[in-house]
Design an enzyme around this catalytic site. Structure first.
Site, PDB file in Angstrom:
ATOM      1  N   GLY A   1       0.828  -1.212   0.000  1.00 22.75           N
ATOM      2  CA  GLY A   1       0.000   0.000   0.000  1.00 22.75           C
ATOM      3  C   GLY A   1       0.854   1.250   0.000  1.00 22.75           C
ATOM      4  N   ALA A   2       1.946   1.200  -0.771  1.00 19.77           N
ATOM      5  CA  ALA A   2       2.968   2.258  -0.688  1.00 19.77           C
ATOM      6  C   ALA A   2       2.876   3.285  -1.817  1.00 19.77           C
ATOM      7  CB  ALA A   2       4.366   1.621  -0.661  1.00 19.77           C
TER       8      ALA A   2
ATOM      9  N   ASN B   1       0.677  -2.647   5.083  1.00 21.24           N
ATOM     10  CA  ASN B   1       0.004  -1.357   5.272  1.00 21.24           C
ATOM     11  C   ASN B   1      -1.212  -1.176   4.363  1.00 21.24           C
ATOM     12  OD1 ASN B   1      -0.009   1.745   5.824  1.00 21.24           O
ATOM     13  ND2 ASN B   1       0.250   1.556   3.603  1.00 21.24           N
TER      14      ASN B   1
ATOM     15  N   TYR C   1     -14.914  -2.215   8.546  1.00 15.45           N
ATOM     16  CA  TYR C   1     -13.531  -1.741   8.687  1.00 15.45           C
ATOM     17  C   TYR C   1     -12.982  -2.105  10.071  1.00 15.45           C
ATOM     18  CZ  TYR C   1      -9.584   1.570   8.686  1.00 15.45           C
ATOM     19  OH  TYR C   1      -8.338   2.144   8.763  1.00 15.45           O
TER      20      TYR C   1
ATOM     21  N   ALA D   1     -13.996  -4.384  12.204  1.00 18.63           N
ATOM     22  CA  ALA D   1     -13.840  -5.832  12.380  1.00 18.63           C
ATOM     23  C   ALA D   1     -12.565  -6.313  11.700  1.00 18.63           C
ATOM     24  CB  ALA D   1     -15.060  -6.567  11.830  1.00 18.63           C
TER      25      ALA D   1
ATOM     26  N   LYS E   1      -9.860  -4.591  11.225  1.00 17.02           N
ATOM     27  CA  LYS E   1      -8.685  -4.114  11.956  1.00 17.02           C
ATOM     28  C   LYS E   1      -8.519  -4.845  13.293  1.00 17.02           C
ATOM     29  CE  LYS E   1      -7.201  -1.232   8.863  1.00 17.02           C
ATOM     30  NZ  LYS E   1      -5.924  -1.493   8.171  1.00 17.02           N
TER      31      LYS E   1
HETATM   32  N1  LIG Z   1      -5.833   7.442   7.159  1.00 13.82           N
HETATM   33  C1  LIG Z   1      -6.193   7.128   8.388  1.00 13.82           C
HETATM   34  O1  LIG Z   1      -6.781   7.934   9.124  1.00 13.82           O
HETATM   35  C2  LIG Z   1      -5.895   5.756   8.944  1.00 13.82           C
HETATM   36  C3  LIG Z   1      -6.169   5.529  10.300  1.00 13.82           C
HETATM   37  C4  LIG Z   1      -5.913   4.277  10.837  1.00 13.82           C
HETATM   38  C5  LIG Z   1      -5.385   3.285  10.043  1.00 13.82           C
HETATM   39  N2  LIG Z   1      -5.131   3.524   8.727  1.00 13.82           N
HETATM   40  C6  LIG Z   1      -4.595   2.411   7.938  1.00 13.82           C
HETATM   41  O2  LIG Z   1      -3.350   2.774   7.379  1.00 13.82           O
HETATM   42  C7  LIG Z   1      -3.174   2.109   6.128  1.00 13.82           C
HETATM   43  C8  LIG Z   1      -2.849   3.126   5.046  1.00 13.82           C
HETATM   44  O3  LIG Z   1      -3.931   4.056   4.990  1.00 13.82           O
HETATM   45  P1  LIG Z   1      -3.905   5.394   4.112  1.00 13.82           P
HETATM   46  O4  LIG Z   1      -4.677   6.400   4.876  1.00 13.82           O
HETATM   47  O5  LIG Z   1      -2.534   5.696   3.657  1.00 13.82           O
HETATM   48  O6  LIG Z   1      -4.823   4.930   2.877  1.00 13.82           O
HETATM   49  P2  LIG Z   1      -4.724   5.231   1.320  1.00 13.82           P
HETATM   50  O7  LIG Z   1      -6.070   4.891   0.777  1.00 13.82           O
HETATM   51  O8  LIG Z   1      -4.181   6.589   1.053  1.00 13.82           O
HETATM   52  O9  LIG Z   1      -3.640   4.161   0.815  1.00 13.82           O
HETATM   53  C9  LIG Z   1      -3.916   2.778   0.825  1.00 13.82           C
HETATM   54  C10 LIG Z   1      -3.069   2.115  -0.248  1.00 13.82           C
HETATM   55  O10 LIG Z   1      -3.384   0.702  -0.243  1.00 13.82           O
HETATM   56  C11 LIG Z   1      -3.459   0.274  -1.598  1.00 13.82           C
HETATM   57  N3  LIG Z   1      -4.290  -0.926  -1.740  1.00 13.82           N
HETATM   58  C12 LIG Z   1      -5.625  -1.028  -1.541  1.00 13.82           C
HETATM   59  N4  LIG Z   1      -6.047  -2.249  -1.859  1.00 13.82           N
HETATM   60  C13 LIG Z   1      -4.962  -2.953  -2.276  1.00 13.82           C
HETATM   61  C14 LIG Z   1      -4.757  -4.282  -2.740  1.00 13.82           C
HETATM   62  N5  LIG Z   1      -5.786  -5.137  -2.900  1.00 13.82           N
HETATM   63  N6  LIG Z   1      -3.515  -4.669  -3.068  1.00 13.82           N
HETATM   64  C15 LIG Z   1      -2.467  -3.801  -2.944  1.00 13.82           C
HETATM   65  N7  LIG Z   1      -2.598  -2.535  -2.519  1.00 13.82           N
HETATM   66  C16 LIG Z   1      -3.835  -2.116  -2.191  1.00 13.82           C
HETATM   67  C17 LIG Z   1      -4.080   1.471  -2.326  1.00 13.82           C
HETATM   68  O11 LIG Z   1      -3.887   1.399  -3.732  1.00 13.82           O
HETATM   69  C18 LIG Z   1      -3.392   2.645  -1.656  1.00 13.82           C
HETATM   70  O12 LIG Z   1      -2.206   3.013  -2.329  1.00 13.82           O
HETATM   71  C19 LIG Z   1      -4.462   1.324   5.872  1.00 13.82           C
HETATM   72  O13 LIG Z   1      -4.306  -0.017   6.284  1.00 13.82           O
HETATM   73  C20 LIG Z   1      -5.459   2.039   6.761  1.00 13.82           C
HETATM   74  O14 LIG Z   1      -6.548   1.217   7.125  1.00 13.82           O
HETATM   75  C21 LIG Z   1      -5.365   4.736   8.158  1.00 13.82           C
END
Ligand SMILES: NC(=O)c1ccc[n+]([C@@H]2O[C@H](COP(=O)([O-])OP(=O)(O)OC[C@H]3O[C@@H](n4cnc5c(N)ncnc54)[C@H](O)[C@@H]3O)[C@@H](O)[C@H]2O)c1
Length: 253
Positions: free
Chosen positions: A25-26, A94, A159, A161, A163
């Site tokens: 997810g980078a 991630n 979501y 569940a 996490k």
């Molecule tokens: N943003 C927040 O407030 C927040 C809070 C708590 C936890 N998180 C967690 O942190 C992590 C990153 O979140 P973010 O805010 O950067 O989200 P984001 O949506 O900006 O980035 C998520 C990335 O994951 C990739 N992705 C999604 N499905 C995929 C798949 N099937 N295969 C490969 N890659 C895939 C996407 O293409 C994207 O680049 C997530 O796990 C999210 O649940 C985010």
């Protein structure tokens, strides 16, 4: 006096030194922020994402990349190929997706998709990458959970569940891999203003979240990256099985 980030880095050894790191997810958001910090810290970093933008993101960091849908049947095989030549020290699971739907309206196929991306994918990545850590005599796994695993918010059933599953999965993985010198922890960010959830939030909600933090602000990707980099360091070798909050004090359990 407030220490600068570089002074803090010097004080807390980070041990990048060419070690291999894989971040899923980078392509954007927290994952891209973390990959950027890992490259700065000297990790040989591979960015993985389903989004083809990961190629330009990796090029900007002079890092390697792989376009992989982590829910696809061949995800494990393709990830395994990444560690064929060089074992991985740090795996950061991630990648994730958000869903905000009242419980009684959740489409069960969407429920399954959220669980598959957010939790099941981590089983595939660990099965693909952890054997290389076992072979190398140690490593670190960091799984991105969320404050949602611990705090209830309406509309976040699927979501939250998923996490909570990440937290439990990480705890079990820690017990299974510990004997090989591998630590496994989950990280629970609070609210980070990324593209995730952008279509379901408004200014009033954001202000509400800010007011919940004693620090009076939301998190940024660097706040999350700092903890992951610490968990990857030699200094964190006795921390495992934990679900660590980076919530600015919004969540204390
Ligand atoms: N943003 C927040 O407030 C927040 C809070 C708590 C936890 N998180 C967690 O942190 C992590 C990153 O979140 P973010 O805010 O950067 O989200 P984001 O949506 O900006 O980035 C998520 C990335 O994951 C990739 N992705 C999604 N499905 C995929 C798949 N099937 N295969 C490969 N890659 C895939 C996407 O293409 C994207 O680049 C997530 O796990 C999210 O649940 C985010």
């Amino acid at each position: 006096m407030t220490p600068t980030r570089s002074a803090a880095r010097t004080a807390g050894r980070t041990d990048g030194g060419g070690r291999r790191a894989i971040v899923t997810g980078a392509a954007r958001g927290i994952g891209l922020g973390l990959a950027t910090r890992l490259v700065e810290e000297g990790y040989d970093t591979t960015l993985v994402d389903v989004d083809r933008c990961v190629e330009s993101a990796a090029a900007a960091l002079d890092a390697s990349f792989a376009v992989i849908d982590l829910t696809a049947a061949d995800a494990s095989t393709r990830l395994n190929a990444l560690v064929d030549a060089e074992p991985c020290w740090l795996l950061v699971n991630n990648a994730g997706i958000f869903d905000k739907t009242p419980l009684l309206e959740i489409d069960l196929a969407e429920w399954d998709r959220v669980q598959a991306v957010n939790a099941r994918s981590m089983v595939a990545t660990m099965q693909a990458v952890v054997p290389s850590m076992v072979g190398a005599g140690g490593g670190r796994v960091v799984n991105m959970a969320s404050m949602a695993a611990k705090v209830g918010t309406p509309g976040e059933a699927a979501y939250a569940a998923s996490k909570a599953a990440v937290v439990a999965l990480s705890r079990i993985a820690a017990t299974e891999f510990g004997g090989h010198g591998i630590t496994v922890n989950s990280v629970c960010p609070g609210y980070v203003l990324t593209d995730m959830g952008a279509d379901t939030r408004d200014d009033e909600q954001v202000a509400g979240w800010v007011s919940m933090s004693p620090l009076g602000r939301l998190a940024n990707a660097d706040d999350i990256a700092s903890l992951v980099i610490y968990l990857a360091s030699d200094g964190a070798s006795y921390i495992t099985g934990q679900a660590l909050n980076v919530t600015g004090g919004m969540c204390t359990n």
